[in-house]
Write an enzyme that holds these catalytic residues in place. Structure first.
Site, PDB file in Angstrom:
ATOM      1  N   CYS A  34       2.576  -4.896   6.724  1.00 12.16           N
ATOM      2  CA  CYS A  34       2.370  -4.634   5.296  1.00 12.16           C
ATOM      3  C   CYS A  34       3.670  -4.196   4.624  1.00 12.16           C
ATOM      4  O   CYS A  34       4.683  -3.966   5.289  1.00 12.16           O
ATOM      5  CB  CYS A  34       1.321  -3.542   5.108  1.00 12.16           C
ATOM      6  SG  CYS A  34      -0.343  -4.049   5.579  1.00 12.16           S
TER       7      CYS A  34
ATOM      8  N   HIS B 101       0.820  -1.213   0.000  1.00  7.16           N
ATOM      9  CA  HIS B 101       0.000   0.000   0.000  1.00  7.16           C
ATOM     10  C   HIS B 101       0.849   1.255   0.000  1.00  7.16           C
ATOM     11  O   HIS B 101       2.047   1.231   0.258  1.00  7.16           O
ATOM     12  CB  HIS B 101      -0.986   0.008   1.170  1.00  7.16           C
ATOM     13  CG  HIS B 101      -0.364   0.029   2.529  1.00  7.16           C
ATOM     14  ND1 HIS B 101       0.321   1.104   3.037  1.00  7.16           N
ATOM     15  CD2 HIS B 101      -0.373  -0.906   3.506  1.00  7.16           C
ATOM     16  CE1 HIS B 101       0.719   0.841   4.258  1.00  7.16           C
ATOM     17  NE2 HIS B 101       0.318  -0.382   4.569  1.00  7.16           N
TER      18      HIS B 101
END
Length: 166
Positions: free
Chosen positions: A141, A117
């Site tokens: 992430c 992301h």
């Protein structure tokens, strides 16, 4: 070190087809955690390279929810979210069966919602923009700049394999 809550984002409600310039789609994503690099690969060769930030505990494979580690292994891009809390997000298929079995043997929740992301959308985290580009700050992430995630979004299709190495 500040950690942004919930790099997990809702799964996309609408499929988005990437549009690659010149027809160059990635046939694989390779992440080398020790180098803090993500490579878009085509026919075994990288054609784009990006600096990444990882979970705040970057050493080792993710084993359970809350360990702040980025997984290691082979997965796929299993969805995307254009309305993520972190600009845009591509979902990684962690945990796979092996991850779930290992966690279950220990009585742990393996976690999930691991994404590639961009930067956070919220102005509440604006003070972290410089740190985001130079430090590990996620809960597991793989974070890149907004410009990078725009390119990755265009060059990567759902189902693309991703290999995350130590």
């Amino acid at each position: 070190m500040s950690v942004l809550p919930g790099c997990a984002a809702q799964r996309a409600q609408e499929p988005a087809e990437p549009v690659a310039r010149g027809g160059h789609f990635a046939d694989k994503i390779l992440v080398k955690k020790s180098q803090r690099r993500l490579y878009l690969m085509r026919d075994g060769k990288p054609f784009r390279t990006y600096r990444v930030s990882l979970g705040i505990e970057p050493e080792g494979h993710k084993q359970r929810q809350g360990d702040n580690r980025t997984p290691e292994g082979r997965y796929t891009i299993s969805g995307r979210n254009a309305r993520s809390n972190f600009y845009k997000a591509l979902h990684i298929s962690y945990p796979n069966l092996e991850d779930r079995l290992k966690a279950a043997r220990r009585g742990w929740d393996p976690g999930g919602a691991i994404m590639i992301h961009g930067e956070p959308r919220s102005v509440r985290f604006a003070h972290l923009r410089d740190a985001i580009r130079e430090e590990d700050w996620t809960q597991g992430c793989i974070a890149v700049s907004n410009m990078a995630v725009d390119e990755i979004w265009r060059y990567v299709s759902d189902g693309t394999p991703i290999e995350i190495l130590p």
